[in-house]
Design an enzyme around this catalytic site. Sequence first.
Site, PDB file in Angstrom:
ATOM      1  CE  LYS A 212      -2.166  -1.639   3.618  1.00  0.00           C
ATOM      2  NZ  LYS A 212      -3.078  -1.983   4.712  1.00  0.00           N
ATOM      3  CG  ASP A 247      -6.688  -4.511   8.037  1.00  0.00           C
ATOM      4  OD1 ASP A 247      -6.214  -5.615   7.687  1.00  0.00           O
ATOM      5  OD2 ASP A 247      -6.789  -3.550   7.247  1.00  0.00           O
TER       6      ASP A 247
HETATM    7  C1  BGC Z   1      -2.117  -5.898   3.484  1.00  0.00           C
HETATM    8  C2  BGC Z   1      -3.033  -6.673   4.406  1.00  0.00           C
HETATM    9  C3  BGC Z   1      -4.160  -5.781   4.887  1.00  0.00           C
HETATM   10  C4  BGC Z   1      -4.871  -5.152   3.707  1.00  0.00           C
HETATM   11  C5  BGC Z   1      -6.016  -4.250   4.119  1.00  0.00           C
HETATM   12  C6  BGC Z   1      -2.922  -5.218   2.389  1.00  0.00           C
HETATM   13  O1  BGC Z   1      -2.077  -4.400   1.632  1.00  0.00           O
HETATM   14  O2  BGC Z   1      -1.162  -6.745   2.910  1.00  0.00           O
HETATM   15  O3  BGC Z   1      -2.318  -7.201   5.500  1.00  0.00           O
HETATM   16  O4  BGC Z   1      -5.051  -6.551   5.637  1.00  0.00           O
HETATM   17  O5  BGC Z   1      -3.948  -4.404   2.949  1.00  0.00           O
HETATM   18  O6  BGC Z   1      -5.612  -3.230   4.947  1.00  0.00           O
END
Ligand code: BGC
Length: 509
Positions: A212, A247
């Site tokens: 992200k 989360d």
């Molecule tokens: C992460 C996850 C997370 C999801 C939502 C992803 O980029 O790898 O661990 O649960 O984003 O936040």
Amino acid sequence: MKRRQDISYFHSPLPLNTMHFVISPSAGCFKAVSWRNRNITAPRSTEISSVSTSSFLSDFQSKCATPLPVLKQVADAMESDLRSGISTVAGASLPMLPSYVDSLPSGNETGIFYALDLGGTNFRVLRVLLRGKEKRVVDTEYDVVTIPQELMLGTTEELFDFIASRLALFVEKEGDRFQIPKGNIKREIGFTFSFPVRQTSIDSGILIKWTKGFKVSGTAGRDVVACLNEAMERRKLDMCVSALVNDTVSTIAGAHYWDNDVMIAVILGTGTNACYIEDISANPKLRHLNSTSEKTIINTEWGAFSSNLPLTVFDKDMDIASINPGEQIFEKTISGMYLGEIVRRVLLCMAETTELFGDSIPEKLTTPFSLKTPDLWTMQQDNSDELTVVESILEESLGVYNPSLHSKKVVVEVCNSIVTRGGRLAGAGIVGILQKLNEDSKGAVLKKRIVVAMDGGLYVKHPHYRIHIEDAVSELLGPEISNNVVIEHSKDGSGIGAALLAASNSKYN
Ligand code: BGC
């Protein structure tokens, strides 16, 4: 402003042997560039006609369409990747990470607990007052803090020092309603850390990689609870982490607290992921877990899924240009961080190869991430005759002035295609998990009510997206079975869920 280029997209009136196909780094689309650009006698640019916006649009729409057979392939591939991930220790496409949460909050939890939620551009700190089965969550307080962009690309110490400092400020504001009992008791934290973590216990885990848009140096390979503890020590902040959770896991805990039929949780926000309740005995990979309930929660990290997806050249080019090329392909196709950027790339290519926005290419249209995912929804819901809302977003976000009504309609169509694909693929992913659970239970799971708890900004704020998820689920499962599947928003499940898990894993009980 750049001039529109003499290029055509996908189709050209010229015979193929006079054309040279390249990938444009700016537009992210295949273009046929005339030999003129290679200093060879070639037709004049005027002889190269642009493709019409309509044929560009229909070609693009067919490439990212998600009819039932495509959805089915995606759901089946998801089911198969879940299975290979859970039966393989390493090397599978889905990590399928054990959460070390083997009993979900019962409702009996009491006391004051903190939650820290780090996962996107903001982090949240909460304190929650729990009063058992009768009274449940009596009080909550929270702060939301924006993480400065430079910290998302900085060092581990900088990021965790920032978090600890904001947590300390929040603790200082603790009022009379939230007094921790006297004695040798530390404030306990449920730490929601929304990135792929290989847990070693309920209160420790190694970061596998950032996602992200985070690229903080020195964290991958380290225990993130130790990173937080060190930063808290530097601040003389005497708190302890009782539960480290993804989360999705805190969401399932928060939702299950109110409804025992919750078996899956899905986050659709900046990123995406899903978790579900798994039987320990059926899976050799999980046998080392000492669980009295014989169940545990598996964090699938489905953002890493990539099989059978209807991807376009725009998705592929966005991936190549990203800070994690080749990774998180499902996430890049369906989640909030990326949908606006895919649409921008499509529009830029259309502007360069068709008459969409006239002769010039505005600078902002060439700027990555200048179009945000919430802009898509705002444009999609413009009901005005002249599409005035679409016009103002094109102007403000992309620097496009005075587009024709036809162009504005084309823009909305592109938004519709990308949002529809995202929502329908998310629905197919959910069906992949349901199929696995159903087959493992020899058909029992889908015979009764089963709840999928949903959260995340994209899901919450984008009603079209929600409808596409539901449509895909009911098309895939059929009307009768899909009646048993309840897909519902778990409001603030994640924050409360983390506090609940801190309570059920309290070091003082
Ligand atoms: C992460 C996850 C997370 C999801 C939502 C992803 O980029 O790898 O661990 O649960 O984003 O936040």
